[in-house]
Design a protein around this motif. Sequence first.
Motif, PDB file in Angstrom:
ATOM      1  N   MET A   1      -9.566  13.133   4.802  1.00  0.00           N
ATOM      2  CA  MET A   1      -9.429  14.491   5.336  1.00  0.00           C
ATOM      3  C   MET A   1      -8.852  15.377   4.243  1.00  0.00           C
ATOM      4  N   ASN A   2      -9.495  16.498   3.978  1.00  0.00           N
ATOM      5  CA  ASN A   2      -8.983  17.355   2.910  1.00  0.00           C
ATOM      6  C   ASN A   2      -7.744  18.109   3.381  1.00  0.00           C
ATOM      7  N   ASN A   3      -7.098  18.806   2.463  1.00  0.00           N
ATOM      8  CA  ASN A   3      -5.835  19.461   2.756  1.00  0.00           C
ATOM      9  C   ASN A   3      -5.950  20.684   3.655  1.00  0.00           C
ATOM     10  N   GLU A   4      -7.163  21.093   3.990  1.00  0.00           N
ATOM     11  CA  GLU A   4      -7.336  22.237   4.877  1.00  0.00           C
ATOM     12  C   GLU A   4      -7.158  21.852   6.340  1.00  0.00           C
ATOM     13  N   TYR A   5      -7.130  20.569   6.641  1.00  0.00           N
ATOM     14  CA  TYR A   5      -7.050  20.104   8.020  1.00  0.00           C
ATOM     15  C   TYR A   5      -5.897  19.125   8.201  1.00  0.00           C
ATOM     16  N   VAL A   6      -5.334  19.120   9.405  1.00  0.00           N
ATOM     17  CA  VAL A   6      -4.342  18.121   9.806  1.00  0.00           C
ATOM     18  C   VAL A   6      -4.719  17.667  11.216  1.00  0.00           C
ATOM     19  N   TYR A   7      -4.208  16.532  11.614  1.00  0.00           N
ATOM     20  CA  TYR A   7      -4.409  16.086  12.985  1.00  0.00           C
ATOM     21  C   TYR A   7      -3.262  16.588  13.845  1.00  0.00           C
ATOM     22  N   CYS A   8      -3.560  16.943  15.067  1.00  0.00           N
ATOM     23  CA  CYS A   8      -2.560  17.427  16.015  1.00  0.00           C
ATOM     24  C   CYS A   8      -1.425  16.409  16.120  1.00  0.00           C
ATOM     25  N   HIS A   9      -0.204  16.894  16.130  1.00  0.00           N
ATOM     26  CA  HIS A   9       0.969  16.030  16.222  1.00  0.00           C
ATOM     27  C   HIS A   9       1.386  15.751  17.667  1.00  0.00           C
ATOM     28  N   GLY A  10       0.645  16.263  18.633  1.00  0.00           N
ATOM     29  CA  GLY A  10       0.974  16.023  20.045  1.00  0.00           C
ATOM     30  C   GLY A  10       0.956  14.540  20.366  1.00  0.00           C
ATOM     31  N   THR A  11       1.993  14.072  21.055  1.00  0.00           N
ATOM     32  CA  THR A  11       2.114  12.647  21.356  1.00  0.00           C
ATOM     33  C   THR A  11       1.075  12.156  22.354  1.00  0.00           C
ATOM     34  N   GLU A  12       0.488  13.056  23.116  1.00  0.00           N
ATOM     35  CA  GLU A  12      -0.511  12.686  24.128  1.00  0.00           C
ATOM     36  C   GLU A  12      -1.877  13.301  23.857  1.00  0.00           C
ATOM     37  N   CYS A  13      -2.065  13.898  22.697  1.00  0.00           N
ATOM     38  CA  CYS A  13      -3.325  14.584  22.395  1.00  0.00           C
ATOM     39  C   CYS A  13      -4.526  13.648  22.540  1.00  0.00           C
ATOM     40  N   HIS A  14      -4.393  12.423  22.098  1.00  0.00           N
ATOM     41  CA  HIS A  14      -5.494  11.454  22.124  1.00  0.00           C
ATOM     42  C   HIS A  14      -5.764  10.898  23.522  1.00  0.00           C
ATOM     43  N   LYS A  15      -4.991  11.333  24.517  1.00  0.00           N
ATOM     44  CA  LYS A  15      -5.187  10.857  25.889  1.00  0.00           C
ATOM     45  C   LYS A  15      -5.740  11.933  26.823  1.00  0.00           C
ATOM     46  N   LYS A  16      -5.893  13.155  26.336  1.00  0.00           N
ATOM     47  CA  LYS A  16      -6.396  14.254  27.170  1.00  0.00           C
ATOM     48  C   LYS A  16      -7.910  14.124  27.313  1.00  0.00           C
ATOM     49  N   HIS A  17      -8.378  14.191  28.531  1.00  0.00           N
ATOM     50  CA  HIS A  17      -9.793  13.968  28.843  1.00  0.00           C
ATOM     51  C   HIS A  17     -10.604  15.248  28.667  1.00  0.00           C
ATOM     52  N   THR A  18     -10.963  15.556  27.425  1.00  0.00           N
ATOM     53  CA  THR A  18     -11.820  16.702  27.130  1.00  0.00           C
ATOM     54  C   THR A  18     -12.980  16.238  26.255  1.00  0.00           C
ATOM     55  N   GLN A  19     -14.110  16.925  26.374  1.00  0.00           N
ATOM     56  CA  GLN A  19     -15.311  16.521  25.645  1.00  0.00           C
ATOM     57  C   GLN A  19     -15.154  16.615  24.137  1.00  0.00           C
ATOM     58  N   ASP A  20     -14.359  17.567  23.654  1.00  0.00           N
ATOM     59  CA  ASP A  20     -14.225  17.725  22.205  1.00  0.00           C
ATOM     60  C   ASP A  20     -13.368  16.635  21.559  1.00  0.00           C
ATOM     61  N   ARG A  21     -12.769  15.756  22.351  1.00  0.00           N
ATOM     62  CA  ARG A  21     -11.998  14.644  21.802  1.00  0.00           C
ATOM     63  C   ARG A  21     -12.794  13.324  21.800  1.00  0.00           C
ATOM     64  N   ILE A  22     -13.963  13.298  22.431  1.00  0.00           N
ATOM     65  CA  ILE A  22     -14.762  12.076  22.522  1.00  0.00           C
ATOM     66  C   ILE A  22     -15.435  11.795  21.180  1.00  0.00           C
ATOM     67  N   ARG A  23     -15.244  10.594  20.673  1.00  0.00           N
ATOM     68  CA  ARG A  23     -15.853  10.169  19.415  1.00  0.00           C
ATOM     69  C   ARG A  23     -16.402   8.750  19.579  1.00  0.00           C
ATOM     70  N   GLY A  24     -17.289   8.352  18.686  1.00  0.00           N
ATOM     71  CA  GLY A  24     -17.826   6.999  18.679  1.00  0.00           C
ATOM     72  C   GLY A  24     -19.228   6.916  19.227  1.00  0.00           C
ATOM     73  N   VAL A  25     -19.764   5.683  19.210  1.00  0.00           N
ATOM     74  CA  VAL A  25     -21.114   5.422  19.702  1.00  0.00           C
ATOM     75  C   VAL A  25     -21.027   4.734  21.054  1.00  0.00           C
ATOM     76  N   LYS A  26     -22.132   4.715  21.767  1.00  0.00           N
ATOM     77  CA  LYS A  26     -22.185   4.111  23.091  1.00  0.00           C
ATOM     78  C   LYS A  26     -21.621   2.688  23.059  1.00  0.00           C
ATOM     79  N   GLY A  27     -20.724   2.416  24.000  1.00  0.00           N
ATOM     80  CA  GLY A  27     -20.090   1.110  24.070  1.00  0.00           C
ATOM     81  C   GLY A  27     -18.823   1.016  23.232  1.00  0.00           C
ATOM     82  N   SER A  28     -18.571   2.021  22.392  1.00  0.00           N
ATOM     83  CA  SER A  28     -17.397   2.003  21.517  1.00  0.00           C
ATOM     84  C   SER A  28     -16.808   3.414  21.400  1.00  0.00           C
TER      85      SER A  28
END
Length: 114
Positions: A1-28
Amino acid sequence: MNNEYVYCHGTECHKKHTQDRIRGVKGSKVLRTKKIKKSNWYNKMYQYFCSQGCYDDFANANIEQIIAIAPRTEPLETPIEVTKVKHPKDPNYIWSKDWVETKITECDNIDNGS
């Protein structure tokens, strides 16, 4: 990741059920923490958190450590002048009555601790 971006520091960000957080291929598939583009927001929190909710989650989980960085052992004070301004009732309104406004004005004071 280049220096223009950071990942959100929210402790629960990766648990929020929104479409823009979905990553990966079917089954994974995973929910992933949001990537944030660094910017010159007037409020610097949005350089590290994708939302007010993620900021609140982080602050609530880490408040003791945050306060330990700069503990406040004495109150802050701002010198002021207080004046009372009397306002007469408005004759155009039957329910109007005289009232007093308390005006607070900050003063210049070299010894205000700032």
